[in-house]
Design a protein around this motif. Structure first.
Motif, PDB file in Angstrom:
ATOM      1  N   ARG A  11       0.827  -1.202   0.000  1.00 19.53           N
ATOM      2  CA  ARG A  11       0.000   0.000   0.000  1.00 19.53           C
ATOM      3  C   ARG A  11       0.866   1.258   0.000  1.00 19.53           C
ATOM      4  O   ARG A  11       0.545   2.243  -0.679  1.00 19.53           O
ATOM      5  N   LEU A  12       1.975   1.248   0.727  1.00 19.32           N
ATOM      6  CA  LEU A  12       2.869   2.407   0.742  1.00 19.32           C
ATOM      7  C   LEU A  12       3.467   2.648  -0.635  1.00 19.32           C
ATOM      8  O   LEU A  12       3.615   3.791  -1.066  1.00 19.32           O
ATOM      9  N   VAL A  13       3.781   1.577  -1.338  1.00 17.09           N
ATOM     10  CA  VAL A  13       4.265   1.712  -2.718  1.00 17.09           C
ATOM     11  C   VAL A  13       3.163   2.299  -3.594  1.00 17.09           C
ATOM     12  O   VAL A  13       3.391   3.200  -4.411  1.00 17.09           O
ATOM     13  N   ALA A  14       1.930   1.794  -3.416  1.00 19.09           N
ATOM     14  CA  ALA A  14       0.811   2.221  -4.260  1.00 19.09           C
ATOM     15  C   ALA A  14       0.496   3.705  -4.095  1.00 19.09           C
ATOM     16  O   ALA A  14       0.064   4.360  -5.049  1.00 19.09           O
ATOM     17  N   VAL A  15       0.697   4.253  -2.886  1.00 22.85           N
ATOM     18  CA  VAL A  15       0.387   5.668  -2.658  1.00 22.85           C
ATOM     19  C   VAL A  15       1.603   6.562  -2.888  1.00 22.85           C
ATOM     20  O   VAL A  15       1.580   7.751  -2.574  1.00 22.85           O
TER      21      VAL A  15
END
Length: 300
Positions: free
Chosen positions: A244-248
């Motif tokens: 999720r951190l990569v996605a945002v």
């Protein structure tokens, strides 16, 4: 991560929701992008112009003035319900506001009372995170809000929420962002959010269902507790968080992410906290319940 719409996409989603759109001058390239970022987009902000007359209000919002150059919003919503598009990029409409409000908008939760404003310590740049719509009204509590104008506010907000997959919790008033502001004045933002949610429960121009469609509250992993992360955990939940951190757009990983909590996870999470407007010890990379809810880590 929600990226800004292209001009063509913005026009298309508004018209698909039944909004009457007028494109003003060079609105597609008229922006303040040279002064800061525009995105990630987290919500929609509603304002009133403190002016009267469609033509003069549109001109004011397009050009701005000496102390505040235009564009001053992304669109002007006239009393007859027409939406005049002013900009598709960064605009001078929100100013500084409360990072706690931004966190609640991102998490689609109830809004806390704001205690920040433009220039106050710890304020977050709202111009980077919100589409802004100025509604032609004197803002004195007496100037009427025609049904056509309120309908256009509902449709415009719903169009953007629908395209991003948001609920009406992503729509706020300027007064809910900054404790210096009073707009919009003359109706309730809570009532407007109810209208938007009802509209989001159906496709454009179809009959309303008895219950609005809402995202499931069970699809995200609950916060495991602040102490859990400090125990150097190894868990599939860490992998899900890292993805999720990569996605945002907050990745600080050289490889991975993986199931083992590492310094890269902490640095990536600190970047996410800063994205939400936190600073200092509040952006130390150790997850807390509010930032975790905003990240929307899926269950594993």
């Amino acid at each position: 991560m929600a990226v800004p719409f292209s001009p063509d996409r913005l026009v298309a989603i508004l018209r698909a929701e039944g909004v009457r759109v007028v494109e003003v001058d060079e609105w597609r390239t008229h922006n303040r992008n040279h002064r800061g970022s525009f995105g990630p987009i987290n919500g929609v902000m509603i304002h009133h112009t403190v002016s009267s007359g469609t033509e003069s209000s549109v001109r004011l919002c397009y050009d701005g003035y000496d102390e505040l150059p235009g564009p001053l919003c992304h669109g002007v919503i006239a009393k007859d319900g027409t939406v005049y598009l002013i900009s598709s990029g960064r605009a001078n409409h929100a100013g500084g506001g409360d990072p706690g409000v931004l966190s609640a908008v991102v998490a689609e939760q109830s809004l806390p009372a704001t205690n920040k404003h433009d220039g106050s310590p710890g304020a977050t740049d709202g111009n980077a995170h919100f589409y802004g719509f100025e509604c032609v009204n004197l803002g004195d509590g007496r100037d009427p809000w025609p049904d056509e104008q309120l309908d256009a506010i509902e449709r415009t907000s719903a169009a953007i929420c629908r395209a991003y997959g948001w609920s009406a919790a992503s729509v706020i008033g300027h007064k809910e962002w900054s404790d210096w502001k009073s707009d919009p004045r003359g109706w309730s933002m809570d009532d407007m959010r109810e209208r938007i949610d009802r509209r989001l429960g159906r496709t454009p121009e179809q009959p309303k269902p008895t219950e609005p469609t809402k995202p499931s509250a069970t699809q995200y992993a609950p916060f495991p507790g602040a102490g859990w992360f400090r125990q150097n955990p190894r868990s599939p939940l860490i992998t899900a968080m890292g993805r999720r951190l990569v996605a945002v757009g907050c990745s600080r990983y050289s490889q991975g992410p993986g199931p083992q909590w590492t310094e890269s996870d902490r640095q990536s999470y600190a970047a996410w906290q800063r994205r939400l407007g936190y600073s200092g010890d509040d952006a130390d990379g150790w997850p807390g319940p509010t930032s975790w809810a905003a990240l929307k880590v899926p269950k594993v």
